[in-house]
Design a protein around this motif. Structure first.
Motif, PDB file in Angstrom:
ATOM      1  N   TYR A 101      14.299  50.824   0.195  1.00 58.44           N
ATOM      2  CA  TYR A 101      14.763  51.761  -0.886  1.00 58.44           C
ATOM      3  C   TYR A 101      15.114  53.093   0.053  1.00 58.44           C
ATOM      4  CZ  TYR A 101       9.834  53.130  -0.602  1.00 58.44           C
ATOM      5  OH  TYR A 101       8.391  53.698   0.010  1.00 58.44           O
ATOM      6  N   THR A 102      16.130  53.949  -0.690  1.00 58.58           N
ATOM      7  CA  THR A 102      16.333  55.221  -0.187  1.00 58.58           C
ATOM      8  C   THR A 102      15.459  56.017  -0.553  1.00 58.58           C
ATOM      9  OG1 THR A 102      18.791  54.347  -0.335  1.00 58.58           O
ATOM     10  CG2 THR A 102      18.304  56.784   0.155  1.00 58.58           C
ATOM     11  N   TYR A 143      18.234  53.099  -4.544  1.00 58.59           N
ATOM     12  CA  TYR A 143      19.000  52.567  -3.232  1.00 58.59           C
ATOM     13  C   TYR A 143      20.300  53.081  -3.477  1.00 58.59           C
ATOM     14  CZ  TYR A 143      15.160  48.907  -3.821  1.00 58.59           C
ATOM     15  OH  TYR A 143      14.030  48.457  -3.912  1.00 58.59           O
TER      16      TYR A 143
END
Length: 167
Positions: free
Chosen positions: A6-7, A55
């Motif tokens: 994930y971001t 994301y």
């Protein structure tokens, strides 16, 4: 995208996303814990109180897309708790995704053979450029393994294609 990549992630009021290693197609899954967290199906409350994974992704296309999620097989532990999460792209309203199957249905049999459940939610990508996919916890214990945003070219197969790595 592999779920662990994930971001950003943000904890909820009662729970947070945590990494589990050793299971799933990618050998790492993300799950919302603790298991005794109260499920939430009200979309506005989900956005305000549930943990969220974000994301970032880029696209040159804009159209309706299918957000495909691969989850490790689990059953709802007891009445009142399901196997759900919610997804949205950018600022769209979240859409519930339910991985629960009942009995020994054809869907259950197919999922058991591939050791995963794949569900899709339709979303709109309204412009080319940078976007953010958000995944919120609805029920605790959902085990998210992979995410595939289908812009119209994916030919369904047993496994998702390899993750597109950020350069």
């Amino acid at each position: 995208m592999n779920a662990e990549n994930y971001t950003r992630k943000q904890a909820g009021n009662e729970s947070d996303w945590q990494l589990f290693e050793g299971i799933g197609y990618t050998n790492k899954v993300i799950t919302a814990l603790p298991r005794n967290t109260t499920p939430n199906v009200n979309l506005e409350t989900i956005k305000a109180n549930s943990p969220v994974l974000e994301y970032d992704f880029y696209t040159f296309n804009f159209r309706e897309v299918a957000v495909n999620l691969r989850a490790v097989l689990t059953h709802a532990p007891h009445a009142g708790i399901g196997v759900r999460c919610a997804v949205a792209i950018d600022d769209a309203s979240p859409v519930l995704v339910d991985f629960q199957t009942l009995g020994r249905s054809d869907e259950w049999k197919e999922n058991a053979l591939k050791k995963a459940s794949v569900k899709a939610a339709k979303q709109i990508v309204d412009r080319a450029g940078k976007h953010t996919l958000k995944i919120w916890m609805v029920d605790p214990g959902v085990l998210i393994d992979q995410v595939l945003i289908d812009l119209g070219g994916w030919k369904k197969s047993y496994a998702f294609p390899k993750e597109t790595a950020k350069k």
